[in-house]
Structures are given as structure tokens and as C-alpha cells.
Design a protein around this motif. Structure first.
Motif, PDB file in Angstrom:
ATOM      1  N   GLU A 281       0.743  -1.365   0.234  1.00  0.00           N
ATOM      2  CA  GLU A 281       0.056  -0.071  -0.120  1.00  0.00           C
ATOM      3  C   GLU A 281       0.990   1.378   0.079  1.00  0.00           C
ATOM      4  O   GLU A 281       0.674   2.358  -0.848  1.00  0.00           O
ATOM      5  N   LEU A 282       1.903   1.151   0.737  1.00  0.00           N
ATOM      6  CA  LEU A 282       2.787   2.457   0.774  1.00  0.00           C
ATOM      7  C   LEU A 282       3.409   2.736  -0.447  1.00  0.00           C
ATOM      8  O   LEU A 282       3.356   3.810  -0.978  1.00  0.00           O
ATOM      9  N   GLN A 283       3.809   1.443  -1.366  1.00  0.00           N
ATOM     10  CA  GLN A 283       4.536   1.826  -2.458  1.00  0.00           C
ATOM     11  C   GLN A 283       3.551   2.342  -3.489  1.00  0.00           C
ATOM     12  O   GLN A 283       3.814   3.219  -4.414  1.00  0.00           O
ATOM     13  N   VAL A 284       2.067   1.834  -3.557  1.00  0.00           N
ATOM     14  CA  VAL A 284       1.227   2.284  -4.509  1.00  0.00           C
ATOM     15  C   VAL A 284       0.802   3.573  -4.447  1.00  0.00           C
ATOM     16  O   VAL A 284       0.807   4.452  -5.142  1.00  0.00           O
ATOM     17  N   LEU A 285       0.763   4.024  -2.932  1.00  0.00           N
ATOM     18  CA  LEU A 285       0.149   5.467  -2.693  1.00  0.00           C
ATOM     19  C   LEU A 285       1.205   6.617  -3.030  1.00  0.00           C
ATOM     20  O   LEU A 285       1.047   7.544  -3.405  1.00  0.00           O
ATOM     21  N   SER A 286       2.639   6.027  -2.817  1.00  0.00           N
ATOM     22  CA  SER A 286       3.664   6.909  -3.002  1.00  0.00           C
ATOM     23  C   SER A 286       4.211   6.965  -4.559  1.00  0.00           C
ATOM     24  O   SER A 286       5.008   7.640  -4.784  1.00  0.00           O
ATOM     25  N   SER A 287       3.600   6.077  -5.372  1.00  0.00           N
ATOM     26  CA  SER A 287       3.863   6.010  -6.845  1.00  0.00           C
ATOM     27  C   SER A 287       3.730   7.430  -7.621  1.00  0.00           C
ATOM     28  O   SER A 287       2.781   8.117  -7.395  1.00  0.00           O
ATOM     29  N   ALA A 288       4.729   7.426  -8.732  1.00  0.00           N
ATOM     30  CA  ALA A 288       4.414   8.437  -9.663  1.00  0.00           C
ATOM     31  C   ALA A 288       3.182   8.351 -10.209  1.00  0.00           C
ATOM     32  O   ALA A 288       2.683   9.756 -10.552  1.00  0.00           O
ATOM     33  N   ALA A 289       2.553   7.374 -10.640  1.00  0.00           N
ATOM     34  CA  ALA A 289       1.330   7.109 -11.336  1.00  0.00           C
ATOM     35  C   ALA A 289       0.437   7.687 -10.507  1.00  0.00           C
ATOM     36  O   ALA A 289      -0.594   8.335 -11.119  1.00  0.00           O
ATOM     37  N   MET A 290       0.269   7.597  -9.185  1.00  0.00           N
ATOM     38  CA  MET A 290      -0.748   8.005  -8.450  1.00  0.00           C
ATOM     39  C   MET A 290      -0.651   9.675  -8.498  1.00  0.00           C
ATOM     40  O   MET A 290      -1.787  10.480  -8.650  1.00  0.00           O
ATOM     41  N   LYS A 291       0.514  10.116  -8.356  1.00  0.00           N
ATOM     42  CA  LYS A 291       0.819  11.560  -8.406  1.00  0.00           C
ATOM     43  C   LYS A 291       0.303  12.200  -9.514  1.00  0.00           C
ATOM     44  O   LYS A 291      -0.465  13.230  -9.540  1.00  0.00           O
ATOM     45  N   ASN A 292       0.516  11.684 -10.772  1.00  0.00           N
ATOM     46  CA  ASN A 292       0.130  12.182 -12.285  1.00  0.00           C
ATOM     47  C   ASN A 292      -1.238  11.952 -12.131  1.00  0.00           C
ATOM     48  O   ASN A 292      -1.660  12.885 -12.893  1.00  0.00           O
ATOM     49  N   PHE A 293      -1.861  10.933 -11.643  1.00  0.00           N
ATOM     50  CA  PHE A 293      -3.376  10.812 -11.869  1.00  0.00           C
ATOM     51  C   PHE A 293      -3.996  11.975 -11.047  1.00  0.00           C
ATOM     52  O   PHE A 293      -5.058  12.735 -11.433  1.00  0.00           O
ATOM     53  N   TYR A 294      -3.499  12.139  -9.642  1.00  0.00           N
ATOM     54  CA  TYR A 294      -4.209  13.398  -9.090  1.00  0.00           C
ATOM     55  C   TYR A 294      -4.141  14.705  -9.923  1.00  0.00           C
ATOM     56  O   TYR A 294      -5.059  15.386 -10.071  1.00  0.00           O
ATOM     57  N   LYS A 295      -2.987  15.187 -10.608  1.00  0.00           N
ATOM     58  CA  LYS A 295      -2.783  16.340 -11.601  1.00  0.00           C
ATOM     59  C   LYS A 295      -3.652  16.108 -12.558  1.00  0.00           C
ATOM     60  O   LYS A 295      -4.256  17.292 -12.926  1.00  0.00           O
TER      61      LYS A 295
END
Length: 307
Positions: A281-295
Motif C-alpha cells: 500500500e505504501l508503494q502504490v500510494l507513493s508512486s509517480a502514477a498516483m501523483k500524475n493521476f491526481y494532477k
């Protein structure tokens, strides 16, 4: 000719790390998630081996803390009870506590004393009242508990809680739910949450406009499933939402595995606490993919202080 500017509703995503304080290992993972910009709030357990370590780790960091009210696991904070705990002075477990509540076997005065004691103890440890209070294993919204819970939050001037209503909790809509052996229980949580709305409103307790995270715990959390449920939650409330921003809470459980022989509720942990799924969970939440998704989807990470 008039130019009408389109107003885009701001999406506030409140990502909460549950079980902060469970152990030193869990705390380290939660703080790593915070430092990675992956979570903004953490719900603190008060009766675990890592409670004090969690408070000290979060001090002066900007991480928003709330109380993770616990009536189901470990030893109570408020003293000894005759009905709220088993004969060894330990809470009766997630299922045992619920069965005792359903059967009218727990003294309501004991519930009130323990909730009040946990709020007061939190204030002593942290130095201020919780920004919010939610429930470990969602016990705060059990039909027997929620009237007492809401009254005490109002008494202590706490106005925010969790409303764990996730839509479409079934295998047809979310096939990854086959990872969850407790799907029926998840739907009970949702049913209880819906029933609790009038009680919370009467006590001026507010929540996020939508919620998700029941279906994406542990191995069920992938980049794809997480993005799908977040969008689903926002899109389910935006058409009828009033205002220029809408907030959604995402419940998560990042961390590092807690040793089986020590940690958690003093005697060690269980498979959930010891699992490498905490790191996953830590790795998924911290991933670049999620940060790009939010943006890409106009989402701003927020804490409970902004609800």
C-alpha cells in the motif's frame, strides 16, 4: 455577447493512514507516506505499543492527527469494565464486540466512559483535541454506539468524523474484491453508516462528501483499482454537490510489517499487521502514477482540517 467562464469544481482528496501508533514499524511507514506526499492525515490508536512513538514522530511535521476510536481490540484506556471487555480485561474483538452490542449485552455507560476517556487521553498525549475521530473497524457507527459517539464529539467540540459509504461493493462492479474474505461485513459497515447520518447531523458532525477505500485494502490496492474507485466516488456526488469544491476521503493502511511476537496490542500482531501488504500500500500510494493521476484529474491532497 457574454463570455461565460466554466467553473471547474476542485476535488479535495483526504488520504488517511489508519492504525497510526499500532507499532514502530507501522509508524515508520505512515511517516514515509507523509514525507512522500502520499497521505495528509493519520488516525491514532491509543492502546498500542507504538502510540507514544507515533505522537513523537508526527510532532511538528504538519501531519494531521485524529483519534482512531477503539472498542474492539486490546486493553481499554478508561479502566476495567464488566461488559465491554472479556473476563481478561481485553476488548471482545471485531465480531465479538458487535455480537455483544447487537444482543444488548454491553452497558451503555461503559461505552460512554471509554469513548470519553480516549478523547481525554488523546488530548493529554497530543496536546490538543483530535482534528477528527473515526472508528477502528468502523465501530463508531454501530447503531448502539453512534448516539453516544455523536454526543461526546459534540461535548468535546469535535465536528468531523468518517462516513464509510463506498458504492458498488460487489464482485460484478469491482472484481478485485475477491481478495476480501469479509465482503458481507464491508456492506454491513456501509449500511450502518447510512443509518447513522441523521444522528450525526443532529449533533452537527460533518464528514467528507464521499468515501472510498473499503474495496482497496491490502492486495486489492493496485494503481488501476485505486484510480477507479477514487474517480467513481467523486463522480457519484459531484452532479448534486453544492459549492466550488468537493472532498472525498480515501482510507489506507500503509506501513511496514509488525513482528508477530511484539507490537500491536502488546502481545503481538495478526496477519494483517504482519503482512507485506502494508508495504505494498505504501508503494502504490507513493508512486509517480498516483501523483500524475491526481494532477490529471484536478485533485488536491488535503487533510481533515480542510473538511
Amino acid at each position: 455577447m457574454y463570455l461565460i467562464e466554466e467553473i471547474i469544481m476542485k476535488r479535495l482528496l483526504v488520504i488517511t493512514a489508519d492504525d497510526f501508533g499500532f507499532s514502530k514499524e507501522r509508524n515508520e511507514g505512515v511517516m514515509e507516506a507523509y514525507n512522500n506526499g502520499a497521505v495528509k492525515s493519520a488516525s491514532l490508536l491509543l492502546n498500542c505499543t507504538g502510540t507514544v512513538h507515533a505522537v513523537e514522530s508526527a510532532r511538528n511535521t504538519g501531519l494531521t492527527l485524529g483519534l482512531h476510536l477503539n472498542l474492539t481490540e486490546g486493553k481499554p484506556v478508561g479502566g476495567e469494565y464488566k461488559t465491554l471487555t472479556s473476563c481478561d480485561g481485553i476488548f471482545q474483538g471485531m465480531i465479538g464486540t458487535r455480537e455483544a452490542l447487537d444482543n444488548g449485552q454491553i452497558d451503555l455507560t461503559e461505552i460512554e466512559t471509554e469513548i470519553d476517556s480516549q478523547i481525554k487521553y488523546y488530548k493529554e498525549l497530543v496536546g490538543e483535541k483530535p482534528a477528527y475521530v473515526d472508528g477502528h473497524q468502523h465501530i463508531h457507527l454501530h447503531p448502539v454506539v453512534v448516539p453516544i459517539f455523536a454526543k461526546l464529539l459534540s461535548k468535546h467540540g469535535i465536528a468531523v468524523t468518517r462516513m464509510p459509504i463506498e458504492i458498488n461493493l460487489d464482485l460484478n462492479a469491482k472484481p478485485w474484491l475477491h481478495h476480501s474474505p469479509k465482503l458481507d461485513l464491508l456492506n454491513i459497515f456501509v449500511k450502518e453508516a447510512k443509518s447513522s447520518i441523521p444522528v450525526l447531523q443532529q449533533n452537527n458532525i460533518r464528514t467528507s462528501a464521499c468515501f472510498t477505500g473499503l474495496s482497496t485494502m491490502s492486495a486489492a490496492m493496485t494503481t488501476e483499482s485505486l484510480q477507479a474507485v477514487i474517480l467513481e466516488a467523486f463522480e457519484s456526488v459531484e452532479p448534486t454537490h453544492q459549492g466550488t469544491s468537493v472532498a472525498c476521503e480515501l482510507m489506507t493502511h500503509p506501513g511496514y510489517p509488525t513482528p508477530m511476537d511484539y507490537g500491536g496490542f502488546s502481545w503481538g500482531t495478526d496477519d494483517f499487521g504482519n503482512s507485506k501488504d502494508r508495504v505494498h500500500e505504501l508503494q502504490v500510494l507513493s508512486s509517480a502514477a498516483m501523483k500524475n493521476f491526481y494532477k490529471t484529474h484536478n485533485m488536491e491532497l488535503a487533510s481533515h482540517r480542510e473538511l
